[in-house]
Design a protein around this motif. Structure first.
Motif, PDB file in Angstrom:
ATOM      1  N   PHE A 225       5.790   0.942 -11.700  1.00  0.00           N
ATOM      2  CA  PHE A 225       7.133   1.138 -11.181  1.00  0.00           C
ATOM      3  C   PHE A 225       7.182   0.573  -9.776  1.00  0.00           C
ATOM      4  CE2 PHE A 225       6.540   4.708 -14.104  1.00  0.00           C
ATOM      5  CZ  PHE A 225       7.655   4.571 -14.907  1.00  0.00           C
ATOM      6  N   SER A 226       8.281  -0.020  -9.407  1.00  0.00           N
ATOM      7  CA  SER A 226       8.466  -0.532  -8.055  1.00  0.00           C
ATOM      8  C   SER A 226       9.685   0.147  -7.463  1.00  0.00           C
ATOM      9  CB  SER A 226       8.663  -2.047  -8.092  1.00  0.00           C
ATOM     10  OG  SER A 226       8.810  -2.558  -6.801  1.00  0.00           O
ATOM     11  N   LEU A 227       9.500   0.763  -6.282  1.00  0.00           N
ATOM     12  CA  LEU A 227      10.582   1.520  -5.665  1.00  0.00           C
ATOM     13  C   LEU A 227      10.851   1.035  -4.257  1.00  0.00           C
ATOM     14  CD1 LEU A 227       9.681   5.196  -6.584  1.00  0.00           C
ATOM     15  CD2 LEU A 227      11.410   3.764  -7.610  1.00  0.00           C
ATOM     16  N   HIS A 228      12.088   1.142  -3.856  1.00  0.00           N
ATOM     17  CA  HIS A 228      12.492   0.869  -2.491  1.00  0.00           C
ATOM     18  C   HIS A 228      12.438   2.187  -1.714  1.00  0.00           C
ATOM     19  CE1 HIS A 228      15.311   0.131   0.828  1.00  0.00           C
ATOM     20  NE2 HIS A 228      14.858  -1.102   0.753  1.00  0.00           N
ATOM     21  N   VAL A 229      12.233   2.093  -0.413  1.00  0.00           N
ATOM     22  CA  VAL A 229      12.226   3.285   0.422  1.00  0.00           C
ATOM     23  C   VAL A 229      13.588   3.976   0.312  1.00  0.00           C
ATOM     24  CG1 VAL A 229      12.010   4.107   2.795  1.00  0.00           C
ATOM     25  CG2 VAL A 229      10.551   2.276   1.974  1.00  0.00           C
TER      26      VAL A 229
ATOM     27  N   LEU B 251       7.046   7.347   8.258  1.00  0.00           N
ATOM     28  CA  LEU B 251       6.944   7.504   9.709  1.00  0.00           C
ATOM     29  C   LEU B 251       5.787   8.425  10.091  1.00  0.00           C
ATOM     30  CD1 LEU B 251      10.726   7.758  10.635  1.00  0.00           C
ATOM     31  CD2 LEU B 251       9.206   5.801  10.958  1.00  0.00           C
ATOM     32  N   SER B 252       5.490   9.402   9.250  1.00  0.00           N
ATOM     33  CA  SER B 252       4.379  10.313   9.531  1.00  0.00           C
ATOM     34  C   SER B 252       3.029   9.689   9.168  1.00  0.00           C
ATOM     35  CB  SER B 252       4.563  11.620   8.769  1.00  0.00           C
ATOM     36  OG  SER B 252       4.434  11.396   7.379  1.00  0.00           O
ATOM     37  N   GLY B 253       3.035   8.558   8.455  1.00  0.00           N
ATOM     38  CA  GLY B 253       1.793   7.899   8.065  1.00  0.00           C
ATOM     39  C   GLY B 253       1.207   8.384   6.750  1.00  0.00           C
ATOM     40  N   ARG B 254       1.891   9.288   6.063  1.00  0.00           N
ATOM     41  CA  ARG B 254       1.386   9.784   4.780  1.00  0.00           C
ATOM     42  C   ARG B 254       1.487   8.738   3.686  1.00  0.00           C
ATOM     43  NH1 ARG B 254       4.176  15.316   3.745  1.00  0.00           N
ATOM     44  NH2 ARG B 254       2.586  15.464   2.130  1.00  0.00           N
ATOM     45  N   LEU B 255       2.469   7.842   3.770  1.00  0.00           N
ATOM     46  CA  LEU B 255       2.598   6.705   2.864  1.00  0.00           C
ATOM     47  C   LEU B 255       2.730   5.440   3.706  1.00  0.00           C
ATOM     48  CD1 LEU B 255       5.162   7.978   0.192  1.00  0.00           C
ATOM     49  CD2 LEU B 255       2.696   7.724  -0.085  1.00  0.00           C
ATOM     50  N   LYS B 256       2.328   4.315   3.123  1.00  0.00           N
ATOM     51  CA  LYS B 256       2.420   3.032   3.819  1.00  0.00           C
ATOM     52  C   LYS B 256       3.238   2.066   2.969  1.00  0.00           C
ATOM     53  CE  LYS B 256      -1.866   3.563   6.355  1.00  0.00           C
ATOM     54  NZ  LYS B 256      -1.307   4.533   7.202  1.00  0.00           N
ATOM     55  N   TYR B 257       3.942   1.149   3.635  1.00  0.00           N
ATOM     56  CA  TYR B 257       4.757   0.155   2.940  1.00  0.00           C
ATOM     57  C   TYR B 257       3.868  -0.861   2.238  1.00  0.00           C
ATOM     58  CZ  TYR B 257       8.669   1.824   5.759  1.00  0.00           C
ATOM     59  OH  TYR B 257       9.624   2.600   6.339  1.00  0.00           O
ATOM     60  N   ASP B 258       4.429  -1.494   1.204  1.00  0.00           N
ATOM     61  CA  ASP B 258       3.802  -2.605   0.480  1.00  0.00           C
ATOM     62  C   ASP B 258       2.378  -2.282   0.049  1.00  0.00           C
ATOM     63  OD1 ASP B 258       6.115  -4.125   0.768  1.00  0.00           O
ATOM     64  OD2 ASP B 258       5.485  -4.828   2.740  1.00  0.00           O
ATOM     65  N   ARG B 259       2.211  -1.149  -0.567  1.00  0.00           N
ATOM     66  CA  ARG B 259       0.905  -0.727  -1.035  1.00  0.00           C
ATOM     67  C   ARG B 259       1.057  -0.062  -2.398  1.00  0.00           C
ATOM     68  NH1 ARG B 259      -2.928   3.121   2.444  1.00  0.00           N
ATOM     69  NH2 ARG B 259      -4.212   1.298   2.782  1.00  0.00           N
ATOM     70  N   GLU B 260       0.078  -0.291  -3.268  1.00  0.00           N
ATOM     71  CA  GLU B 260       0.082   0.373  -4.565  1.00  0.00           C
ATOM     72  C   GLU B 260      -0.542   1.755  -4.427  1.00  0.00           C
ATOM     73  OE1 GLU B 260      -1.839  -2.030  -7.504  1.00  0.00           O
ATOM     74  OE2 GLU B 260      -0.256  -3.515  -7.489  1.00  0.00           O
TER      75      GLU B 260
ATOM     76  N   TYR C 135       4.634   1.056  -6.566  1.00  0.00           N
ATOM     77  CA  TYR C 135       4.566   0.079  -5.489  1.00  0.00           C
ATOM     78  C   TYR C 135       5.794   0.306  -4.620  1.00  0.00           C
ATOM     79  CZ  TYR C 135       4.203  -4.393  -3.070  1.00  0.00           C
ATOM     80  OH  TYR C 135       4.074  -5.356  -2.118  1.00  0.00           O
ATOM     81  N   VAL C 136       5.568   0.774  -3.392  1.00  0.00           N
ATOM     82  CA  VAL C 136       6.685   1.078  -2.499  1.00  0.00           C
ATOM     83  C   VAL C 136       6.835  -0.036  -1.508  1.00  0.00           C
ATOM     84  CG1 VAL C 136       7.572   2.722  -0.836  1.00  0.00           C
ATOM     85  CG2 VAL C 136       6.221   3.542  -2.732  1.00  0.00           C
ATOM     86  N   HIS C 137       8.053  -0.522  -1.332  1.00  0.00           N
ATOM     87  CA  HIS C 137       8.283  -1.618  -0.378  1.00  0.00           C
ATOM     88  C   HIS C 137       9.575  -1.383   0.372  1.00  0.00           C
ATOM     89  CE1 HIS C 137      11.125  -3.382  -3.277  1.00  0.00           C
ATOM     90  NE2 HIS C 137      10.265  -2.990  -4.169  1.00  0.00           N
ATOM     91  N   ASP C 138       9.698  -2.056   1.482  1.00  0.00           N
ATOM     92  CA  ASP C 138      10.877  -1.960   2.335  1.00  0.00           C
ATOM     93  C   ASP C 138      11.524  -3.325   2.393  1.00  0.00           C
ATOM     94  OD1 ASP C 138      12.769  -0.961   4.028  1.00  0.00           O
ATOM     95  OD2 ASP C 138      11.525  -1.170   5.828  1.00  0.00           O
TER      96      ASP C 138
END
Length: 125
Positions: A33-37, A84-93, A121-124
């Motif tokens: 699955f690919s999701l946007h923020v 913003l808290s660093g628990r998740l990062k952009y463009d990473r599986e 896969y989360v991306h901005d």
């Protein structure tokens, strides 16, 4: 037909006599699955057996993931605060490991660690 002959019905006409036990399978498994923020995911997994006799579980889930133990609905809600808290990062599986197990027979189990577990896969943009 002779009087001492027996006529057998075809197997498809005999109800509930032959019911082969099949292996437990997720019938609509989508491995990616690919999701946007700031978006959400609700995806209900289905199995080839009676869901009332099984429960779903999730292991080592990334922040924001949940699975309904009764019906297998995987839900995820991304918010910018997780990034913003660093628990998740952009463009990473992010691997999501989940499974399903029978209430009556613990050996009747399916675990997604057997498959490629990179579900998100989360991306901005």
């Amino acid at each position: 037909m002779k009087p001492d002959s027996i006529v057998l019905k075809p197997i498809h006409e005999i109800p509930h006599i032959f019911n082969p036990d099949t292996a437990l399978r997720i019938t609509n498994f989508s491995p990616f699955f690919s999701l946007h923020v700031d978006s959400s995911l609700n995806y209900r997994f289905l199995i080839n057996k009676d869901q009332k006799k099984y429960h779903w579980f999730i292991k080592d889930a990334p922040p924001g993931f949940k699975i309904d133990k009764d019906n297998g609905t995987l839900s995820f809600r991304t918010t910018k605060s997780l990034f913003l808290s660093g628990r998740l990062k952009y463009d990473r599986e992010y691997p999501v490991k989940f499974g399903i197990q029978s209430f009556s027979n613990p050996a009747d189990r399916l675990d997604t660690t057997l498959f490629r577990p990179d579900l998100l896969y989360v991306h901005d943009f």
